[in-house]
Design an enzyme around this catalytic site. Sequence first.
Site, short mmCIF file in Angstrom:
data_model
loop_
_atom_site.label_atom_id
_atom_site.label_comp_id
_atom_site.label_asym_id
_atom_site.label_seq_id
_atom_site.Cartn_x
_atom_site.Cartn_y
_atom_site.Cartn_z
CB SER A 1 -2.39 7.32 -1.57
OG SER A 1 -3.01 6.68 -2.22
CG ASN A 2 -8.07 7.20 0.04
OD1 ASN A 2 -8.43 8.46 1.03
ND2 ASN A 2 -9.24 6.81 -0.01
CB SER B 1 -17.05 -0.59 -9.62
OG SER B 1 -18.12 0.74 -8.97
CB ALA B 2 -21.75 -1.98 -9.18
CG ASN C 1 -23.48 2.12 -3.30
OD1 ASN C 1 -23.46 1.51 -4.23
ND2 ASN C 1 -23.69 3.23 -2.94
CG ASP D 1 -2.40 0.91 1.47
OD1 ASP D 1 -3.19 0.03 0.54
OD2 ASP D 1 -2.27 1.94 1.08
CG ASN D 2 0.42 4.59 -2.62
OD1 ASN D 2 -1.21 4.58 -2.25
ND2 ASN D 2 0.56 4.82 -4.16
CE1 TYR E 1 -13.52 4.19 -8.79
CE2 TYR E 1 -15.47 4.52 -9.21
CZ TYR E 1 -14.82 3.60 -8.76
OH TYR E 1 -14.59 2.26 -8.37
N PRO F 1 -24.88 16.03 -10.06
CG PRO F 1 -23.49 17.85 -10.64
CD PRO F 1 -23.75 17.62 -9.64
NE ARG G 1 -26.21 5.22 -6.01
CZ ARG G 1 -26.94 6.10 -6.74
NH1 ARG G 1 -28.45 5.82 -6.92
NH2 ARG G 1 -25.99 7.10 -7.38
CE LYS H 1 -12.32 0.41 -9.52
NZ LYS H 1 -10.86 -0.28 -9.23
C1 UD1 Z 1 -20.22 6.35 -5.49
C2 UD1 Z 1 -20.02 6.74 -6.96
C3 UD1 Z 1 -19.50 5.35 -7.59
C4 UD1 Z 1 -18.79 4.66 -6.84
C5 UD1 Z 1 -19.20 4.66 -4.92
C6 UD1 Z 1 -18.55 4.06 -4.19
C7 UD1 Z 1 -20.12 9.48 -7.31
C8 UD1 Z 1 -21.48 9.60 -8.55
N1 UD1 Z 1 -20.43 7.66 -7.95
O1 UD1 Z 1 -21.72 6.04 -5.85
O2 UD1 Z 1 -18.29 5.28 -8.48
O3 UD1 Z 1 -18.57 3.39 -7.25
O4 UD1 Z 1 -19.07 5.59 -4.37
O5 UD1 Z 1 -18.56 3.65 -3.09
O6 UD1 Z 1 -20.29 9.29 -6.87
N2 UD1 Z 1 -25.76 11.10 -1.04
C9 UD1 Z 1 -26.48 12.29 -0.79
N3 UD1 Z 1 -25.81 13.39 0.08
C10 UD1 Z 1 -24.19 12.37 0.16
C11 UD1 Z 1 -23.81 12.20 -0.26
C12 UD1 Z 1 -24.86 10.68 -0.82
O7 UD1 Z 1 -27.64 12.32 -0.61
O8 UD1 Z 1 -23.62 14.18 0.68
C13 UD1 Z 1 -26.82 10.03 -2.53
C14 UD1 Z 1 -26.41 9.83 -3.64
O9 UD1 Z 1 -27.11 10.93 -4.34
C15 UD1 Z 1 -26.77 8.36 -3.98
C16 UD1 Z 1 -27.03 8.01 -2.62
O10 UD1 Z 1 -27.19 8.27 -1.59
O11 UD1 Z 1 -28.34 8.40 -4.36
C17 UD1 Z 1 -25.37 6.97 -2.53
O12 UD1 Z 1 -24.10 8.16 -3.10
P1 UD1 Z 1 -23.14 7.45 -3.03
O13 UD1 Z 1 -22.63 7.09 -1.49
O14 UD1 Z 1 -21.34 8.94 -3.18
O15 UD1 Z 1 -22.89 5.84 -3.45
P2 UD1 Z 1 -23.24 6.00 -5.40
O16 UD1 Z 1 -22.90 8.02 -5.84
O17 UD1 Z 1 -23.71 4.87 -5.75
#
Ligand code: UD1
Length: 339
Positions: free
Chosen positions: A34-35, A124-125, A178, A31-32, A148, A292, A230, A152
């Site tokens: 970085s995160n 990833s999905a 998720n 692991d580096n 991103y 977006p 999700r 994948k």
């Molecule tokens: C995101 C990534 C996805 C990645 C995954 C890893 C984006 C657009 N997609 O997925 O490519 O594989 O994480 O886990 O970033 N939400 C809120 N408020 C917040 C954060 C999220 O309402 O502060 C909502 C989002 O609009 C979404 C849901 O919660 O409807 C899940 O969001 P998130 O946890 O970021 O996952 P993904 O968007 O599915």
Amino acid sequence: MRILLTGGAGYIGSHTLLQLLQQQHELCVIDNFSNAAPEALSRVARLSNRHFEHHDATILDSGRLDEIFDSFQPEAVIHFAGLKAVGESDLKPLSYYEENVFGTIQLLKAMDRAKCRRIVFSSSATVYGTPHYLPYNEAHPLAPINPYGRTKYFIEEILKDWAKTDAEKAVMLLRYFNPVGAHPSGAIGEDPMGVPNNLMPFIAQVAIGRRPVLNVFGNDYDTPDGTGVRDYIHVDDLARGHAAALDYITHHTGVEAVNLGAGKGVSVLEMVKAFEQASGVSIPLHFAPRRPGDLPQFWADATKAKTLFNWEVEKSLVEMCADVWRWQSQNPHGYGDET
Ligand code: UD1
């Protein structure tokens, strides 16, 4: 088995590392950081009471990879290392292609030199893109909608070609939905740097008082309550999925792509409610515009994992929330508390 984990100090990597140590495998982590935090590895060592090798190295460094492969002689690799922030990938696509795609090429070359023929890949999905139908099964067309996701997808294609070069090669492409949750001890969990992009760590930081309010991105989607839906999966179920997939590729050659998800959709508001129930803390909400690039909803057809290697999720939404809350309340600042 002797198993090498790239990115083994990260969120999913560290939980999988613990799982595999508990199954008495021999482990080596690259692991580096970085995160990820070195402290995650110390905690896994403590929880498992087992020793494992670890190296502060990047997969871009083929010389270091050769040294590590020569001395550890892995029989399989689980490849977690990579950049994973969707928004950042729009701004820095070349960094994403370099770290994720070129990094994987360096890794596969090192595997070839060391005659290591088995790999499980963190896909990833997100490779599916806009749903043509739901739930996504593994035959769904692949059309990722951001850099991103395309890294994948390209890596999956590279791995398919790599597998064809030797009849003994075995590749498992695990398409995660998720991942949320934390180890039930509360000792390891997700510790994003800066402002969390993802829903669950954001909720947890609001609950602990690090952020004032959760922005709900969109409440006008065509979903039951208007918020995004999700398929959330407990990280320990995901870790078990890696162990099962690894077992499968020790007995089967060729390539398989497999979804790892719960097989059901949960909305943002349902998640907030479950978290409030599990923690007893109320989460202030603000309805904000759609983010977006977000899809309204998606979830997995998770039957292939069950058929192929007898895996399915065991942990409920409430357990996911309770475990995140335990991790967050015991470590209000993540691994930063002890490092
Ligand atoms: C995101 C990534 C996805 C990645 C995954 C890893 C984006 C657009 N997609 O997925 O490519 O594989 O994480 O886990 O970033 N939400 C809120 N408020 C917040 C954060 C999220 O309402 O502060 C909502 C989002 O609009 C979404 C849901 O919660 O409807 C899940 O969001 P998130 O946890 O970021 O996952 P993904 O968007 O599915």
